[in-house]
Write an enzyme that holds these catalytic residues in place. Sequence first.
Site, PDB file in Angstrom:
ATOM      1  N   HIS A  75     -35.792   5.659  50.224  1.00 50.29           N
ATOM      2  CA  HIS A  75     -36.288   6.718  51.116  1.00 50.29           C
ATOM      3  C   HIS A  75     -37.500   6.209  51.894  1.00 50.29           C
ATOM      4  O   HIS A  75     -38.434   5.690  51.308  1.00 50.29           O
ATOM      5  CB  HIS A  75     -36.682   7.952  50.310  1.00 50.29           C
ATOM      6  CG  HIS A  75     -35.507   8.763  49.862  1.00 50.29           C
ATOM      7  ND1 HIS A  75     -35.557  10.112  49.672  1.00 50.29           N
ATOM      8  CD2 HIS A  75     -34.236   8.393  49.571  1.00 50.29           C
ATOM      9  CE1 HIS A  75     -34.369  10.548  49.297  1.00 50.29           C
ATOM     10  NE2 HIS A  75     -33.549   9.515  49.211  1.00 50.29           N
ATOM     11  N   PRO A 296     -46.675  16.013  37.826  1.00 45.68           N
ATOM     12  CA  PRO A 296     -45.593  15.276  38.498  1.00 45.68           C
ATOM     13  C   PRO A 296     -45.620  15.340  40.032  1.00 45.68           C
ATOM     14  O   PRO A 296     -44.811  14.675  40.681  1.00 45.68           O
ATOM     15  CB  PRO A 296     -44.317  15.948  37.958  1.00 45.68           C
ATOM     16  CG  PRO A 296     -44.749  17.276  37.458  1.00 45.68           C
ATOM     17  CD  PRO A 296     -46.167  17.146  37.041  1.00 45.68           C
ATOM     18  N   LYS A 300     -45.916   9.982  39.955  1.00 48.63           N
ATOM     19  CA  LYS A 300     -46.620   8.769  39.540  1.00 48.63           C
ATOM     20  C   LYS A 300     -46.463   8.383  38.063  1.00 48.63           C
ATOM     21  O   LYS A 300     -46.798   7.258  37.681  1.00 48.63           O
ATOM     22  CB  LYS A 300     -48.130   8.915  39.842  1.00 48.63           C
ATOM     23  CG  LYS A 300     -48.446   8.827  41.323  1.00 48.63           C
ATOM     24  CD  LYS A 300     -48.349   7.410  41.839  1.00 48.63           C
ATOM     25  CE  LYS A 300     -48.183   7.329  43.335  1.00 48.63           C
ATOM     26  NZ  LYS A 300     -46.828   6.992  43.793  1.00 48.63           N
ATOM     27  N   TYR A 388     -48.377   7.283  47.956  1.00 48.07           N
ATOM     28  CA  TYR A 388     -47.056   7.722  47.507  1.00 48.07           C
ATOM     29  C   TYR A 388     -46.142   6.531  47.249  1.00 48.07           C
ATOM     30  O   TYR A 388     -45.424   6.495  46.247  1.00 48.07           O
ATOM     31  CB  TYR A 388     -46.422   8.680  48.525  1.00 48.07           C
ATOM     32  CG  TYR A 388     -45.259   9.450  47.941  1.00 48.07           C
ATOM     33  CD1 TYR A 388     -45.456  10.677  47.301  1.00 48.07           C
ATOM     34  CD2 TYR A 388     -43.966   8.942  47.999  1.00 48.07           C
ATOM     35  CE1 TYR A 388     -44.402  11.368  46.741  1.00 48.07           C
ATOM     36  CE2 TYR A 388     -42.897   9.626  47.440  1.00 48.07           C
ATOM     37  CZ  TYR A 388     -43.120  10.838  46.816  1.00 48.07           C
ATOM     38  OH  TYR A 388     -42.069  11.522  46.249  1.00 48.07           O
TER      39      TYR A 388
HETATM   40  P1  RFL Z   1     -41.902   8.587  27.134  1.00 46.51           P
HETATM   41  O1  RFL Z   1     -40.803   8.621  28.143  1.00 46.51           O
HETATM   42  O2  RFL Z   1     -42.452   9.889  26.667  1.00 46.51           O
HETATM   43  O3  RFL Z   1     -41.348   7.762  25.881  1.00 46.51           O
HETATM   44  C1  RFL Z   1     -42.058   7.689  24.665  1.00 46.51           C
HETATM   45  C2  RFL Z   1     -41.074   7.468  23.552  1.00 46.51           C
HETATM   46  O4  RFL Z   1     -41.786   7.363  22.310  1.00 46.51           O
HETATM   47  C3  RFL Z   1     -41.086   8.085  21.318  1.00 46.51           C
HETATM   48  N1  RFL Z   1     -42.038   8.468  20.263  1.00 46.51           N
HETATM   49  C4  RFL Z   1     -42.128   7.851  19.070  1.00 46.51           C
HETATM   50  N2  RFL Z   1     -41.454   6.824  18.546  1.00 46.51           N
HETATM   51  C5  RFL Z   1     -41.780   6.442  17.281  1.00 46.51           C
HETATM   52  N3  RFL Z   1     -42.744   7.047  16.543  1.00 46.51           N
HETATM   53  C6  RFL Z   1     -43.442   8.085  17.040  1.00 46.51           C
HETATM   54  N4  RFL Z   1     -44.389   8.689  16.317  1.00 46.51           N
HETATM   55  C7  RFL Z   1     -43.152   8.522  18.354  1.00 46.51           C
HETATM   56  N5  RFL Z   1     -43.645   9.518  19.152  1.00 46.51           N
HETATM   57  C8  RFL Z   1     -42.950   9.464  20.289  1.00 46.51           C
HETATM   58  C9  RFL Z   1     -40.484   9.265  22.062  1.00 46.51           C
HETATM   59  O5  RFL Z   1     -39.363   9.823  21.373  1.00 46.51           O
HETATM   60  C10 RFL Z   1     -40.096   8.621  23.383  1.00 46.51           C
HETATM   61  O6  RFL Z   1     -38.776   8.146  23.396  1.00 46.51           O
HETATM   62  O7  RFL Z   1     -43.130   7.712  27.625  1.00 46.51           O
HETATM   63  P2  RFL Z   1     -43.154   6.382  28.517  1.00 46.51           P
HETATM   64  O8  RFL Z   1     -42.115   5.409  28.038  1.00 46.51           O
HETATM   65  O9  RFL Z   1     -44.555   5.971  28.614  1.00 46.51           O
HETATM   66  O10 RFL Z   1     -42.619   6.865  29.971  1.00 46.51           O
HETATM   67  C11 RFL Z   1     -43.374   7.761  30.753  1.00 46.51           C
HETATM   68  C12 RFL Z   1     -42.451   8.604  31.630  1.00 46.51           C
HETATM   69  O11 RFL Z   1     -41.430   9.165  30.820  1.00 46.51           O
HETATM   70  C13 RFL Z   1     -43.218   9.727  32.368  1.00 46.51           C
HETATM   71  O12 RFL Z   1     -44.451   9.266  32.825  1.00 46.51           O
HETATM   72  C14 RFL Z   1     -42.427  10.287  33.580  1.00 46.51           C
HETATM   73  O13 RFL Z   1     -41.235  10.903  33.172  1.00 46.51           O
HETATM   74  C15 RFL Z   1     -43.286  11.291  34.373  1.00 46.51           C
HETATM   75  N6  RFL Z   1     -42.558  11.921  35.484  1.00 46.51           N
HETATM   76  C16 RFL Z   1     -42.397  11.262  36.699  1.00 46.51           C
HETATM   77  N7  RFL Z   1     -42.866  10.013  36.853  1.00 46.51           N
HETATM   78  C17 RFL Z   1     -42.656   9.333  38.023  1.00 46.51           C
HETATM   79  O14 RFL Z   1     -43.128   8.194  38.149  1.00 46.51           O
HETATM   80  N8  RFL Z   1     -41.928   9.860  39.076  1.00 46.51           N
HETATM   81  C18 RFL Z   1     -41.409  11.122  38.986  1.00 46.51           C
HETATM   82  O15 RFL Z   1     -40.713  11.538  39.906  1.00 46.51           O
HETATM   83  C19 RFL Z   1     -41.666  11.891  37.776  1.00 46.51           C
HETATM   84  N9  RFL Z   1     -41.179  13.126  37.640  1.00 46.51           N
HETATM   85  C20 RFL Z   1     -42.043  13.218  35.343  1.00 46.51           C
HETATM   86  C21 RFL Z   1     -41.362  13.804  36.458  1.00 46.51           C
HETATM   87  C22 RFL Z   1     -42.182  13.930  34.150  1.00 46.51           C
HETATM   88  C23 RFL Z   1     -41.673  15.212  34.045  1.00 46.51           C
HETATM   89  N10 RFL Z   1     -41.839  15.864  32.789  1.00 46.51           N
HETATM   90  C24 RFL Z   1     -40.826  16.604  32.146  1.00 46.51           C
HETATM   91  C25 RFL Z   1     -42.998  15.607  31.990  1.00 46.51           C
HETATM   92  C26 RFL Z   1     -40.852  15.074  36.365  1.00 46.51           C
HETATM   93  C27 RFL Z   1     -41.027  15.800  35.180  1.00 46.51           C
HETATM   94  C28 RFL Z   1     -40.507  17.197  35.164  1.00 46.51           C
HETATM   95  C1  PHB Z   2     -37.798  14.341  40.537  1.00 47.17           C
HETATM   96  O1  PHB Z   2     -37.615  14.711  39.364  1.00 47.17           O
HETATM   97  O2  PHB Z   2     -36.846  14.005  41.262  1.00 47.17           O
HETATM   98  C2  PHB Z   2     -39.167  14.347  41.089  1.00 47.17           C
HETATM   99  C3  PHB Z   2     -40.206  14.828  40.340  1.00 47.17           C
HETATM  100  C4  PHB Z   2     -41.494  14.838  40.869  1.00 47.17           C
HETATM  101  C5  PHB Z   2     -41.704  14.366  42.141  1.00 47.17           C
HETATM  102  C6  PHB Z   2     -40.658  13.855  42.899  1.00 47.17           C
HETATM  103  C7  PHB Z   2     -39.379  13.848  42.365  1.00 47.17           C
HETATM  104  O3  PHB Z   2     -42.947  14.393  42.698  1.00 47.17           O
END
Ligand code: RFL
Ligand code: PHB
Length: 393
Positions: A75, A296, A300, A388
């Site tokens: 994009h 979110p 980032k 971004y």
């Molecule tokens: P994770 O993905 O939480 O993985 C951590 C893992 O550790 C396990 N764990 C354990 N394992 C062993 N012993 C324990 N005691 C443990 N405790 C936990 C867990 O089961 C899990 O599998 O962290 P990690 O790997 O650092 O990754 C980070 C990302 O997942 C997170 O930052 C992103 O998803 C955030 N996020 C977004 N980031 C972006 O860069 N672009 C996006 O568009 C974006 N959109 C989002 C998002 C996060 C969202 N939510 C739900 C928080 C949108 C949403 C809605």
């Molecule tokens: C996505 O889940 O697609 C998503 C989440 C947060 C953003 C952008 C995209 O800022």
Amino acid sequence: MTISETQVAIIGGGPSGLLLSQLLHLNEIDNVVLEQRTRDYVLSRIRAGVLEQGLVDLLDEANVSQRLHAEGEVHSGCEIAFNDDALRIDFAELTGGKGVTVYGQTELTRDLYEARDEMGGTIVHEANNVQLQDLDSDQPSVTYEHSGATHQLKCQFVAGCDGFHGVSRSCIPNSVRREYSRVYPFGWLGVLSQTPPVAEELIYAATSSGFALCSLRSRTLSRYYVQCPLDDDISDWPDDRFWEELKSRIPAAAARALVTGASIEKSIAPLRSFVCEPMSWKRLFLAGDAAHIVPPTGAKGLNLAASDIYYLSRALIDYFNNGTETGLGAYSDKALDRVWMAERFSWWMTNLLHRFPEHSGFDEKMQRGEFTYLKSSQTAQAALAENYVGLPY
Ligand code: RFL
Ligand code: PHB
């Protein structure tokens, strides 16, 4: 108790832990990933969708980007709507040709698991009661329970990649650890639906009834969000109500074009800014959500996890291959510099685009003023675009 040994014990099998494991293995550094959940559970979490070029480059380096390049969409801009006004941010023009790749975190995690399997990497799922020991010695270890038995994994370093609710962060003593946080007074209700996306590019929409985001995973899979009260429950949001609310918050042309359908996933996520300092202590190194959380809005979170893994993988490779500890010693400061810049951007985007219950008329005028400035200034747009698409590593 069984006893085994590795060079790096990685706690958490999310994107941070898996990517670190893959990069270390490619550099002949032995490691074991301990994940408390099943693989299916990890792959059922719908999260990020927007990848910076730095993360894509790292996935190239890790040999896990084949499907991403085939199926991900590049994009070169996004739309920001403010009530009945709208603005396209042209990333490519404003940043000298840069863009982002839209590819789901779930798919990226799946690709990483497959790559680890192919290389014969060790990932222990359903590792319970993980405990970190002797982090301040030359021989730290991790104990855990698996299939009814207790295991000890001796190692040289522990990478805490276990997300916000993990155990690693609390192993940095209270006397050393400082935590900074802000909890926002609303959440995001997210819906995944097997419908064509409403627009080619993402739409971030701010309205007087709250924020909405139109995103996508592919040409047939859409991801939408609306800001909702923190104490709302999924049961308060049947699909019909969600679609009506979304339509009322996005620009009229998009509302008319929106194709609705049954949701295949629906969840509410709280919004929080959080940073733990330092990100390392003795033989423990934190990465990703274990060390920091962003709301979110700026997309980032996953991208910050990637820059942590970039710095940490290089530092560990330098240690094992060249015997130097310089990178490990500098890791926390280096990672934190980039973390705080992404925290600032995510906080700024969140403040610009959401409706805060405590906002006065003055605060709303400030948001409008900020948007008018953004619309009228190429410099302001360039600053948004630069952040971004991702600041350099
Ligand atoms: P994770 O993905 O939480 O993985 C951590 C893992 O550790 C396990 N764990 C354990 N394992 C062993 N012993 C324990 N005691 C443990 N405790 C936990 C867990 O089961 C899990 O599998 O962290 P990690 O790997 O650092 O990754 C980070 C990302 O997942 C997170 O930052 C992103 O998803 C955030 N996020 C977004 N980031 C972006 O860069 N672009 C996006 O568009 C974006 N959109 C989002 C998002 C996060 C969202 N939510 C739900 C928080 C949108 C949403 C809605
Ligand atoms: C996505 O889940 O697609 C998503 C989440 C947060 C953003 C952008 C995209 O800022």
